[in-house]
Scaffold this motif. Structure first.
Motif, mmCIF file in Angstrom:
data_model
loop_
_atom_site.group_PDB
_atom_site.id
_atom_site.type_symbol
_atom_site.label_atom_id
_atom_site.label_comp_id
_atom_site.label_asym_id
_atom_site.label_seq_id
_atom_site.Cartn_x
_atom_site.Cartn_y
_atom_site.Cartn_z
ATOM 1 N N LEU A 1 0.848 11.237 4.296
ATOM 2 C CA LEU A 1 0.040 10.428 3.404
ATOM 3 C C LEU A 1 0.158 8.958 3.813
ATOM 4 N N PRO A 2 -0.946 8.317 4.223
ATOM 5 C CA PRO A 2 -0.886 6.897 4.580
ATOM 6 C C PRO A 2 -0.664 6.038 3.346
ATOM 7 N N ALA A 3 0.069 4.948 3.525
ATOM 8 C CA ALA A 3 0.371 4.067 2.391
ATOM 9 C C ALA A 3 0.705 2.681 2.917
ATOM 10 N N ARG A 4 0.764 1.705 1.989
ATOM 11 C CA ARG A 4 1.186 0.348 2.296
ATOM 12 C C ARG A 4 2.344 0.003 1.370
ATOM 13 N N VAL A 5 3.366 -0.615 1.921
ATOM 14 C CA VAL A 5 4.563 -0.936 1.141
ATOM 15 C C VAL A 5 4.336 -2.198 0.322
ATOM 16 N N GLN A 6 4.657 -2.104 -0.963
ATOM 17 C CA GLN A 6 4.641 -3.250 -1.864
ATOM 18 C C GLN A 6 5.848 -3.151 -2.789
ATOM 19 N N GLY A 7 6.644 -4.226 -2.801
ATOM 20 C CA GLY A 7 7.822 -4.238 -3.673
ATOM 21 C C GLY A 7 8.819 -3.158 -3.344
ATOM 22 N N GLY A 8 8.908 -2.800 -2.071
ATOM 23 C CA GLY A 8 9.873 -1.786 -1.661
ATOM 24 C C GLY A 8 9.472 -0.366 -2.006
ATOM 25 N N ARG A 9 8.203 -0.176 -2.374
ATOM 26 C CA ARG A 9 7.709 1.159 -2.718
ATOM 27 C C ARG A 9 6.420 1.431 -1.951
ATOM 28 N N ALA A 10 6.155 2.705 -1.688
ATOM 29 C CA ALA A 10 4.931 3.134 -1.015
ATOM 30 C C ALA A 10 4.140 4.006 -1.981
ATOM 31 N N GLU A 11 2.932 3.579 -2.303
ATOM 32 C CA GLU A 11 2.118 4.301 -3.276
ATOM 33 C C GLU A 11 1.186 5.271 -2.572
ATOM 34 N N THR A 12 1.188 6.534 -3.033
ATOM 35 C CA THR A 12 0.348 7.582 -2.465
ATOM 36 C C THR A 12 -0.347 8.349 -3.574
ATOM 37 N N ALA A 13 -1.199 9.271 -3.182
ATOM 38 C CA ALA A 13 -1.890 10.107 -4.166
ATOM 39 C C ALA A 13 -0.915 11.006 -4.924
ATOM 40 N N LEU A 14 0.265 11.251 -4.368
ATOM 41 C CA LEU A 14 1.241 12.122 -5.025
ATOM 42 C C LEU A 14 2.338 11.346 -5.738
ATOM 43 N N GLY A 15 2.204 10.024 -5.803
ATOM 44 C CA GLY A 15 3.210 9.232 -6.485
ATOM 45 C C GLY A 15 3.677 8.070 -5.629
ATOM 46 N N THR A 16 4.633 7.327 -6.163
ATOM 47 C CA THR A 16 5.183 6.158 -5.487
ATOM 48 C C THR A 16 6.614 6.459 -5.066
#
Length: 375
Positions: free
Chosen positions: A270-285
């Motif tokens: 799942l591609p994602a971008r890191v923000q605040g030390g977390r990666a947000e995806t369709a299945l959760g952060t």
């Protein structure tokens, strides 16, 4: 190399054994070191600065896709080829390198080829005895027969390879490899030509014989499950280099990069971008504290790490397809915000039916995050 000879037990000249399998003769296991080995063919670099160490009596599996350099490295260790640079040492003595090159027959190494390489004009016994040139004919045949007994083919000593099945030919090749009691046994994809059921039984039998002989062993394979089942240590290779080395649990749980993760697991990526030390995806952060904000990453969720929940819990999903695989079922699930289906492996008894709506959750212990630039 340890050499202990004994007369053929129970021999009556008939060529037929009357006892069960014996035990593999014990050898003195050797320590192997590969130090900065490279191999170049004209403009092609097949091996690039490879370094490995194998402790005496351990089994190392060289794992990787076709063309990654596994067999080339094996041939250099065996002495069939010479390195372009670097050195190979057995028990601390250089056998290949800038100062010395020891021919294959003097290295104390047994080699088992992928195609078995049996001589069709020689009997099974003579095939196994072929490499025992330093012994008298009687001693060589006694050693060869003992090796055949260990692999369960003592009854076939006077027959020829063409009458044997693929599995039996593989056993003869193994007997030939261990008959000289080498300190190191090298195997080049020894089970690739066998059907799946026979491959599994032969793998377990071969592993037992190698353990009994206590020889150091290197097995080339492209099958990650085979490497995990056989190897005390796995060296994962790609493009002529060693990517990661370690025991199976280490490579499975903490793969070094996305290539290593894909080798050992069936993944949802799942591609994602890191923000605040977390990666947000369709299945959760998910936690991604090792990455700076704005980094493009790929969040990998193992298929076995997908959890089926009640509708309204987790992420809403709809079952697109189900495939029964015996003890487990493979599901294709559509979830909002992710292009393409999510694949999940569940117990066959827990499989929903096509069209069901359900919640999709993730076991965070099965999540891995890698930088997208390494894809």
């Amino acid at each position: 190399m340890l050499k202990v000879f004994k007369a053929r037990a129970g021999g009556n000249g008939s060529g037929r054994s009357r006892s069960g399998r014996g035990k593999a003769a014990v050898t003195f296991a050797a320590r192997l070191a590969v130090d900065g080995v490279s191999r170049r063919y004209d403009q092609t670099l097949a091996l690039d600065d490879v370094s490995l160490e194998v402790e005496p009596g351990k089994i190392l599996c060289l794992l990787g896709p076709s063309g990654c350099g596994k067999t080339t490295l094996l041939r250099i260790i065996a002495g069939v080829e010479a390195p372009s640079s670097g050195s190979v040492l057995i028990d601390g003595q250089e056998v290949a390198g800038p100062n010395r090159f020891v021919p294959p027959e003097k290295r104390g190494v047994g080699l088992m080829f992928q195609d078995f390489a049996l001589f069709p004009h020689l009997t099974i016994l003579d095939n196994v005895a072929f490499g025992l040139r330093s012994l008298t004919k009687q001693q060589a045949q006694a050693e060869a027969y003992a090796a055949l007994e260990r692999v369960g083919l003592g009854d076939y000593e006077r027959d020829y390879p063409h009458i044997l099945s693929g599995g039996q030919q593989q056993r003869v090749a193994l007997a030939r490899a261990i008959a000289p009691r080498p300190g190191i046994v090298l195997m080049d994809e020894p089970f690739s030509g066998l059907d799946s059921q026979l491959r599994e039984s032969m793998r377990e039998e071969t592993l037992a014989i190698i353990r009994e002989s206590r020889a150091t062993c290197i097995v080339v394979t492209h099958d990650s499950e085979e490497a995990m089942r056989m190897g005390d240590v796995i060296a994962l290779m790609r493009d002529g280099r060693v990517v990661q080395t370690g025991p199976a649990p280490e490579l499975y749980r903490t793969p070094k990069d996305l290539f290593a993760a894909r080798t050992f697991s069936d993944l949802n990526e799942l591609p994602a971008r890191v923000q605040g030390g977390r990666a947000e995806t369709a299945l959760g952060t998910f936690a991604a504290s090792d990455f700076v904000d704005g980094t493009e990453v790929i969040v990998c969720v193992r298929q076995g790490g997908i959890r089926l929940l009640k509708p309204g819990e987790g992420t809403l999903g709809r079952v697109l397809d189900t495939r029964f695989l015996g003890d487990v079922g493979l599901l294709e699930i559509a979830v909002e915000g992710h292009e393409g289906p999510i694949l999940a492996r569940v117990r066959a008894a827990d499989m929903p039916v096509r069209g069901d709506e359900l919640g999709v959750g993730v076991d965070e212990g099965g999540v891995l995050v890698f930088p997208a630039r390494n894809d």
